[in-house]
Scaffold this motif. Structure first.
Motif, PDB file in Angstrom:
ATOM      1  N   ILE A   1      -8.900   4.007  -2.700  1.00 27.52           N
ATOM      2  CA  ILE A   1      -8.250   5.325  -2.875  1.00 27.52           C
ATOM      3  C   ILE A   1      -7.040   5.512  -3.245  1.00 27.52           C
ATOM      4  N   GLY A   2      -6.867   6.427  -4.280  1.00 30.72           N
ATOM      5  CA  GLY A   2      -5.477   6.722  -4.690  1.00 30.72           C
ATOM      6  C   GLY A   2      -5.008   7.942  -4.107  1.00 30.72           C
ATOM      7  N   LEU A   3      -3.958   8.115  -3.359  1.00 32.99           N
ATOM      8  CA  LEU A   3      -3.301   9.157  -3.209  1.00 32.99           C
ATOM      9  C   LEU A   3      -1.903   9.663  -3.349  1.00 32.99           C
ATOM     10  N   SER A   4      -1.724  10.938  -3.493  1.00 31.66           N
ATOM     11  CA  SER A   4      -0.470  11.640  -4.026  1.00 31.66           C
ATOM     12  C   SER A   4       0.063  12.252  -2.867  1.00 31.66           C
ATOM     13  N   LEU A   5       1.423  11.837  -2.435  1.00 29.90           N
ATOM     14  CA  LEU A   5       2.039  12.743  -1.215  1.00 29.90           C
ATOM     15  C   LEU A   5       2.034  14.107  -1.695  1.00 29.90           C
ATOM     16  N   GLU A   6       2.120  14.875  -0.390  1.00 33.25           N
ATOM     17  CA  GLU A   6       2.161  16.396  -0.519  1.00 33.25           C
ATOM     18  C   GLU A   6       3.547  16.845  -0.169  1.00 33.25           C
ATOM     19  N   ASN A   7       4.171  17.324  -1.267  1.00 35.61           N
ATOM     20  CA  ASN A   7       5.581  18.080  -0.952  1.00 35.61           C
ATOM     21  C   ASN A   7       6.363  17.118  -0.348  1.00 35.61           C
ATOM     22  N   ILE A   8       6.331  16.141  -0.335  1.00 34.35           N
ATOM     23  CA  ILE A   8       7.538  15.029   0.101  1.00 34.35           C
ATOM     24  C   ILE A   8       7.473  13.618  -0.810  1.00 34.35           C
ATOM     25  N   ARG A   9       8.615  12.911  -0.705  1.00 33.48           N
ATOM     26  CA  ARG A   9       8.736  11.680  -1.448  1.00 33.48           C
ATOM     27  C   ARG A   9       9.198  10.631  -0.322  1.00 33.48           C
ATOM     28  N   PHE A  10       8.822   9.615  -0.488  1.00 33.14           N
ATOM     29  CA  PHE A  10       9.335   8.465   0.245  1.00 33.14           C
ATOM     30  C   PHE A  10      10.633   8.052  -0.400  1.00 33.14           C
ATOM     31  N   SER A  11      11.538   7.902   0.464  1.00 43.72           N
ATOM     32  CA  SER A  11      13.082   7.606   0.215  1.00 43.72           C
ATOM     33  C   SER A  11      13.041   6.056   0.077  1.00 43.72           C
ATOM     34  N   GLU A  12      14.163   5.582  -0.447  1.00 41.85           N
ATOM     35  CA  GLU A  12      14.315   4.006  -0.722  1.00 41.85           C
ATOM     36  C   GLU A  12      14.455   3.590   0.741  1.00 41.85           C
ATOM     37  N   GLN A  13      14.950   4.003   1.854  1.00 39.47           N
ATOM     38  CA  GLN A  13      14.742   3.718   3.249  1.00 39.47           C
ATOM     39  C   GLN A  13      13.371   3.520   3.936  1.00 39.47           C
ATOM     40  N   ASP A  14      12.533   4.691   3.658  1.00 37.83           N
ATOM     41  CA  ASP A  14      11.048   4.568   3.657  1.00 37.83           C
ATOM     42  C   ASP A  14      10.595   3.513   3.259  1.00 37.83           C
ATOM     43  N   ILE A  15      10.629   3.118   1.933  1.00 34.06           N
ATOM     44  CA  ILE A  15       9.918   2.136   1.528  1.00 34.06           C
ATOM     45  C   ILE A  15      10.347   0.632   1.918  1.00 34.06           C
ATOM     46  N   THR A  16      11.636   0.548   2.078  1.00 27.66           N
ATOM     47  CA  THR A  16      12.251  -0.712   2.681  1.00 27.66           C
ATOM     48  C   THR A  16      11.491  -0.870   4.399  1.00 27.66           C
ATOM     49  N   GLY A  17      11.346   0.299   4.965  1.00 28.07           N
ATOM     50  CA  GLY A  17      10.954   0.309   6.404  1.00 28.07           C
ATOM     51  C   GLY A  17       9.423   0.101   6.265  1.00 28.07           C
ATOM     52  N   ILE A  18       8.531   0.323   5.033  1.00 29.76           N
ATOM     53  CA  ILE A  18       7.094  -0.114   4.970  1.00 29.76           C
ATOM     54  C   ILE A  18       7.120  -1.671   4.976  1.00 29.76           C
ATOM     55  N   ILE A  19       8.135  -1.812   3.914  1.00 33.64           N
ATOM     56  CA  ILE A  19       8.046  -3.439   3.391  1.00 33.64           C
ATOM     57  C   ILE A  19       8.334  -4.501   4.561  1.00 33.64           C
ATOM     58  N   GLN A  20       9.087  -3.912   5.598  1.00 33.51           N
ATOM     59  CA  GLN A  20       9.516  -4.546   6.848  1.00 33.51           C
ATOM     60  C   GLN A  20       8.077  -4.794   7.846  1.00 33.51           C
ATOM     61  N   THR A  21       7.123  -4.079   7.549  1.00 34.63           N
ATOM     62  CA  THR A  21       6.060  -4.153   8.545  1.00 34.63           C
ATOM     63  C   THR A  21       4.921  -4.894   7.826  1.00 34.63           C
ATOM     64  N   ALA A  22       5.186  -5.617   6.659  1.00 35.60           N
ATOM     65  CA  ALA A  22       4.122  -6.470   6.119  1.00 35.60           C
ATOM     66  C   ALA A  22       4.336  -7.910   6.705  1.00 35.60           C
ATOM     67  N   PRO A  23       3.687  -8.841   6.429  1.00 29.39           N
ATOM     68  CA  PRO A  23       3.801 -10.238   6.639  1.00 29.39           C
ATOM     69  C   PRO A  23       4.902 -10.831   5.891  1.00 29.39           C
ATOM     70  N   TRP A  24       5.591 -11.959   6.516  1.00 28.79           N
ATOM     71  CA  TRP A  24       6.723 -12.444   5.865  1.00 28.79           C
ATOM     72  C   TRP A  24       6.399 -12.739   4.420  1.00 28.79           C
ATOM     73  N   HIS A  25       5.302 -13.495   4.117  1.00 28.07           N
ATOM     74  CA  HIS A  25       5.015 -14.051   2.887  1.00 28.07           C
ATOM     75  C   HIS A  25       5.061 -12.789   1.737  1.00 28.07           C
ATOM     76  N   GLN A  26       4.532 -11.567   2.085  1.00 35.21           N
ATOM     77  CA  GLN A  26       4.662 -10.579   1.501  1.00 35.21           C
ATOM     78  C   GLN A  26       5.947 -10.016   1.126  1.00 35.21           C
ATOM     79  N   ARG A  27       6.600  -9.987   2.410  1.00 37.12           N
ATOM     80  CA  ARG A  27       8.157  -9.434   2.086  1.00 37.12           C
ATOM     81  C   ARG A  27       9.061 -10.421   1.184  1.00 37.12           C
TER      82      ARG A  27
END
Length: 351
Positions: A81-107
């Motif tokens: 499923i492809g989704l477009s965010l509503e009226n907000i955008r992920f900041s660089e800090q948000d994306i970095t935080g999301i990356i940190q939740t992934a397994p180590w090999h993905q990071r």
């Protein structure tokens, strides 16, 4: 709302698989992301979930307790499923935080990929502007120049402060081909805010261009540079030209193509979203050669007024209700997301 162009990605995607919950009408299901960008998310489609494009859901990142975002479904396939965010955008800090939740090999994979592309780009800029600069200029023999600038974030993408000490004052960014002519894009080491605030730096930039490229007969001043030059008390005269001419022609041609479509051939009005400002005013006047009425919509207008040109009429307004007067729209904003708030005012079938 449709576009003249096919689908394209506005923001780079990061291939990260992390746990999220998708909820709608108080029902939630767990799944994983496929990739994440500044403006969207792709998730694996739960087999028991039936969704259609246009629906709004809430996405919660399970390992980030405070990150929950509303999103609109824009695409549904058998497995994602492809989704477009509503009226907000992920900041660089948000994306970095999301990356940190992934397994180590993905990071590790993301970090290596990002580092590779960033350092490859920087190395190419360094080599081009040091070892290869003279032979490259001799080989290209440019006949025109696009003079540009950047902010600190833009510049950091291409070189580090240490590299800046090795690179000449004018950085060659790319080679441009226009039919049988070849030109180059060059950038100043001065940041955008420095040029906006200090006219002496603008004059220095112009002098550097003339000193290094004395035989070039066309130097196009791109973006806000024409404004900076006029603020510095300099006239834009040969070899300098206002770089907005190319932009204006492109927009005029897009307007002409829009009206040529059978579905819109009877339209005599077009709206320019973000029509205020020096370039916006010129674009609106250009479009009166194609349309009887051009609506310049911009929040910066404090009152509505009508301006008559020899061949048409321009209406300047900040009232979104006026958008219902046309089915044709051209966005002249600093980024596409700036028009999101006016989308509800656009008539059905708008282009």
């Amino acid at each position: 709302m449709s576009t003249l162009h096919g689908e394209y990605r506005r923001h780079a995607r990061t291939n990260i698989k992390t746990s999220v919950s998708i909820s709608m009408d108080d029902n939630g299901l767990n799944t994983k992301t496929r990739d994440v960008s500044e403006s969207g998310i792709c998730i694996a489609k739960p087999s028991e979930l039936t969704l259609t494009p246009g629906q709004t859901v809430n996405i919660t990142f399970d390992r980030l307790s405070k990150l929950s975002v509303p999103a609109t479904i824009i695409r549904v396939s058998d497995n994602q499923i492809g989704l477009s965010l509503e009226n907000i955008r992920f900041s660089e800090q948000d994306i970095t935080g999301i990356i940190q939740t992934a397994p180590w090999h993905q990071r590790a994979k993301v970090a290596i990929k990002r580092s590779f592309w960033k350092n490859t780009r920087r190395l190419a800029i360094l080599v081009t502007n040091t070892l290869l600069r003279k032979p490259l200029l001799k080989l290209i023999n440019p006949s025109f120049i696009f003079a540009v600038y950047g902010n600190e974030k833009d510049v950091g993408t291409y070189y580090t402060p240490f590299m800046a000490r090795l690179i000449p004052p004018l950085m060659i960014g790319s080679v441009i081909r226009n039919r049988n002519r070849t030109g180059i894009m060059v950038a100043s080491k001065f940041y955008e805010h420095e040029l906006a605030e200090d006219s002496n730096k603008v004059r220095t930039y112009l002098q550097q261009l003339q000193d290094e490229f004395p035989h070039i007969d066309t130097i196009a001043l791109v973006g806000r540079l024409p404004n900076f030059v006029m603020k510095a008390g300099k006239e834009i005269q040969r070899p300098y030209v206002d770089g907005s001419m190319g932009t204006r022609y492109m927009i005029w041609d897009v307007g002409r193509q829009m009206k040529a479509l059978p579905k819109y051939s009877g339209e005599e009005c077009i709206v320019v979203l973000g029509g205020a400002g020096r370039i916006g005013n010129m674009v609106c006047e250009d479009l009166t050669r194609v349309f009887r009425t051009v609506i310049a919509f911009d929040p910066r207008y404090d009152k509505q007024e009508e301006i008559y040109t020899p061949i048409g009429k321009i209406i300047r307004s900040s009232n979104p209700d006026i958008l219902n007067s046309s089915r044709l729209f051209i966005g002249l904003t600093h980024h596409g997301d700036a028009i999101r708030n006016v989308i509800p005012y656009l008539p059905a079938g708008s282009l």
